[in-house]
Design an enzyme around this catalytic site. Structure first.
Site, PDB file in Angstrom:
ATOM      1  N   HIS A 130       1.629   4.553  -2.840  1.00  0.00           N
ATOM      2  CA  HIS A 130       1.705   6.005  -2.628  1.00  0.00           C
ATOM      3  C   HIS A 130       3.048   6.541  -3.118  1.00  0.00           C
ATOM      4  O   HIS A 130       3.116   7.576  -3.781  1.00  0.00           O
ATOM      5  CB  HIS A 130       1.559   6.357  -1.144  1.00  0.00           C
ATOM      6  CG  HIS A 130       0.222   6.078  -0.561  1.00  0.00           C
ATOM      7  ND1 HIS A 130      -0.962   6.485  -1.136  1.00  0.00           N
ATOM      8  CD2 HIS A 130      -0.130   5.431   0.590  1.00  0.00           C
ATOM      9  CE1 HIS A 130      -1.978   6.113  -0.374  1.00  0.00           C
ATOM     10  NE2 HIS A 130      -1.491   5.462   0.671  1.00  0.00           N
ATOM     11  N   HIS A 181       0.836  -1.203   0.000  1.00  0.00           N
ATOM     12  CA  HIS A 181       0.000   0.000   0.000  1.00  0.00           C
ATOM     13  C   HIS A 181       0.878   1.262   0.000  1.00  0.00           C
ATOM     14  O   HIS A 181       0.672   2.174  -0.809  1.00  0.00           O
ATOM     15  CB  HIS A 181      -0.929  -0.017   1.213  1.00  0.00           C
ATOM     16  CG  HIS A 181      -1.833   1.160   1.284  1.00  0.00           C
ATOM     17  ND1 HIS A 181      -3.083   1.173   0.709  1.00  0.00           N
ATOM     18  CD2 HIS A 181      -1.669   2.379   1.853  1.00  0.00           C
ATOM     19  CE1 HIS A 181      -3.651   2.340   0.925  1.00  0.00           C
ATOM     20  NE2 HIS A 181      -2.809   3.103   1.623  1.00  0.00           N
ATOM     21  N   GLU A 182       1.848   1.298   0.887  1.00  0.00           N
ATOM     22  CA  GLU A 182       2.698   2.483   0.998  1.00  0.00           C
ATOM     23  C   GLU A 182       3.572   2.655  -0.245  1.00  0.00           C
ATOM     24  O   GLU A 182       3.840   3.780  -0.663  1.00  0.00           O
ATOM     25  CB  GLU A 182       3.554   2.422   2.269  1.00  0.00           C
ATOM     26  CG  GLU A 182       2.738   2.378   3.554  1.00  0.00           C
ATOM     27  CD  GLU A 182       1.662   3.443   3.669  1.00  0.00           C
ATOM     28  OE1 GLU A 182       1.881   4.583   3.213  1.00  0.00           O
ATOM     29  OE2 GLU A 182       0.586   3.142   4.209  1.00  0.00           O
TER      30      GLU A 182
END
Length: 182
Positions: A59, A55-56
């Site tokens: 980003h 997920h990170e």
């Protein structure tokens, strides 16, 4: 001697990834309790933190592609955080917010489709990884889109009005009637 809050555990695309000290304590406690089913326990712990890291990284990738400097990724027991340069626009901020969800979908959707077609394997450890990286990851992605701080949904949904603005600003594609010179 003071405990260091963060320890650098790796580097991804020249961005340092830090783990909070509590992750190591939790990992040690989990390993102590993993006597009965060590393979499944270690796989579950690894897959769980992989979901956060994926997920990170989503980003991070979008922020870098939009031209922002990414300073670090921090991993905590149940969340992660990417530190990056403040976005210049609400549009960019929204795209970066969607990056995490898109990364999870990129991994989770094929796994869920695979399991839906072919089923789970005979290996419990692999099934644990498939369940967490597939079904759990997609559930977390959907939950993360709820527009409540500190979830990504507070920024992600601004993408719709920003896209509408951009479409309305675009010059009309219709040709003007009249003589056109060479």
């Amino acid at each position: 001697m003071a405990i260091k809050k963060f320890t650098e555990i790796m580097e991804i695309s020249r961005v340092p990834v830090y783990a909070h000290w509590s992750l190591f304590v939790i990992a040690a406690l989990i390993l102590i309790g993993a006597i009965e089913r060590p393979a499944e326990t270690i796989t579950a712990w690894t897959a769980f933190f992989s979901v956060i890291l994926i997920h990170e990284c989503g980003h991070m990738v979008v922020a870098q592609r939009r031209g922002y400097e990414v300073l670090s990724i921090e991993l905590y027991p149940i969340v992660g955080l990417v530190r990056y340069q403040e976005p210049w626009s609400r549009f960019d901020s929204s795209l970066i917010a969607w990056g995490g969800v898109a990364a999870q979908a990129l991994i989770g959707v094929p796994i869920v489709v695979w399991v839906s077609i072919f089923g789970f394997t005979r290996s419990e450890a692999i099934n644990v990884a498939l369940g967490i990286l597939g079904y759990y990851s997609l559930a977390v992605a959907v939950f993360n889109l709820i527009p409540i701080p500190p979830l990504d949904g507070t920024r992600a949904w601004y993408l719709i009005p920003e896209l509408v603005k951009r479409i309305q600003k675009r010059p009309s594609a219709r040709r003007k009637v009249g003589w056109r010179g060479w």
